[in-house]
Design a protein around this motif. Sequence first.
Motif, PDB file in Angstrom:
ATOM      1  N   LEU A  57      88.102  52.972  47.796  1.00 23.10           N
ATOM      2  CA  LEU A  57      88.829  51.903  47.103  1.00 23.10           C
ATOM      3  C   LEU A  57      90.058  52.437  46.394  1.00 23.10           C
ATOM      4  N   SER A  58      89.910  53.538  45.675  1.00 21.88           N
ATOM      5  CA  SER A  58      91.026  54.049  44.891  1.00 21.88           C
ATOM      6  C   SER A  58      92.160  54.555  45.767  1.00 21.88           C
ATOM      7  N   GLY A  59      91.832  55.092  46.952  1.00 22.24           N
ATOM      8  CA  GLY A  59      92.878  55.528  47.865  1.00 22.24           C
ATOM      9  C   GLY A  59      93.711  54.372  48.378  1.00 22.24           C
ATOM     10  N   VAL A  60      93.044  53.266  48.727  1.00 19.21           N
ATOM     11  CA  VAL A  60      93.762  52.072  49.189  1.00 19.21           C
ATOM     12  C   VAL A  60      94.600  51.484  48.054  1.00 19.21           C
ATOM     13  N   LEU A  99      87.434  56.840  40.640  1.00 21.45           N
ATOM     14  CA  LEU A  99      88.724  56.173  40.432  1.00 21.45           C
ATOM     15  C   LEU A  99      89.812  57.144  39.985  1.00 21.45           C
ATOM     16  N   LEU A 100      89.417  58.286  39.443  1.00 18.63           N
ATOM     17  CA  LEU A 100      90.384  59.261  38.932  1.00 18.63           C
ATOM     18  C   LEU A 100      90.782  60.304  39.964  1.00 18.63           C
ATOM     19  N   TYR A 101      89.786  60.884  40.657  1.00 17.46           N
ATOM     20  CA  TYR A 101      90.028  62.107  41.421  1.00 17.46           C
ATOM     21  C   TYR A 101      90.918  61.883  42.641  1.00 17.46           C
ATOM     22  N   VAL A 102      90.546  60.950  43.500  1.00 15.27           N
ATOM     23  CA  VAL A 102      91.271  60.762  44.756  1.00 15.27           C
ATOM     24  C   VAL A 102      92.730  60.374  44.538  1.00 15.27           C
ATOM     25  N   PRO A 103      93.044  59.346  43.723  1.00 14.87           N
ATOM     26  CA  PRO A 103      94.461  59.016  43.540  1.00 14.87           C
ATOM     27  C   PRO A 103      95.257  60.104  42.828  1.00 14.87           C
ATOM     28  N   SER A 104      94.623  60.831  41.901  1.00 18.27           N
ATOM     29  CA  SER A 104      95.338  61.901  41.199  1.00 18.27           C
ATOM     30  C   SER A 104      95.748  63.014  42.158  1.00 18.27           C
TER      31      SER A 104
END
Length: 342
Positions: free
Chosen positions: A4-7, A57-62
């Motif tokens: 979800l966070s990547g999208v 929610l933090l790791y992938v987009p960061s």
Amino acid sequence: MGLLSGVLLDKGYFRVTLLLGSLLFVFSLFMVSIADRSKYYQLYLAQGLGMGIGGGLLYVPSLAVQGHHWRARRSLAMGIVVSGSSLGGLIFPIMLNKLFNGRTGFEWGVRASAFLVLALLVASNLLMTSRPPARAANAPNAHKNMKAILTDVPYMLFNLSSLLNNWGLFFPFFYLQLFAILHGIDSNIAFYTLAIMNGAAIPGRIVPNYFADRLGPFNLLGPVTLVCAALLFALFGVKDVAGTMMFAILFGFFSGAYLSLCAPCIASLARDPSEIGARFGPAYLISSLGALTGNPIAGALLGLTFPWWKPILFCSISSALALVIIVVTRNLVAARKKTHLV
């Protein structure tokens, strides 16, 4: 949550995702300090579910957002970012051990770590921004084409290799302390093996990525995976303090190198910069299944009698199989890009 966070990153919601993840993670960590330790559901909700969703929610987009800002030195930038988790893995175990066993106690020890995490996440929210790349005119919907991404053979092979490697890669981080103690090593020395591995992982996450920008991340990922598999197999010969410390240093460095090289490998598989976030999500979703199940499998193999040869063999073979798939993937990517610097 990585999916979800990547999208959401590709759709332009980086700041919202980062803020929500920060609030949930810090709130859940504070809840751990007041949870009743005799009630499993409270610990599960606070640490397992709340911190898990917040961390996702933090790791992938960061990590993926670095692809928006860096091209020539993308691997090095991602390596420096990922090295932060190793630095935390070096500091937090020692800090919490001192707080828990001192006058501070468990509750305020956890709260102290929560205040430290809060300060770091405030800085992250203030300093980090996304810069969505301009999409090519002939591929305006590239970030939405999940079907094409999930049917990309090199990409899915790489994800499979990550799952297999994660079966074995985290075994020393969870079991090396117990392994050392049961082999007669002093418990005070054994405690610091985790900090040593995380400390060695800091240069391991930066130095190989520096060369990956010149030689290609896949060209380094194969040799690094080979060394990790060999080191896991070498646990059969680790019997004393010197061997344990040497293993902790070497495995910390090369496991850190593997984990930091995965991110630029995923980014390099993107056909368009606008789909980097969309590729990170499924990749970490699939690879996390290996991290989730690997250690329970190893624990089941150990049982109550601790036949160490069983999990060691399982972990080393898993990494060896991952290596084979990485070599195949590297050759497919090289053929696609018509260069050996991949």
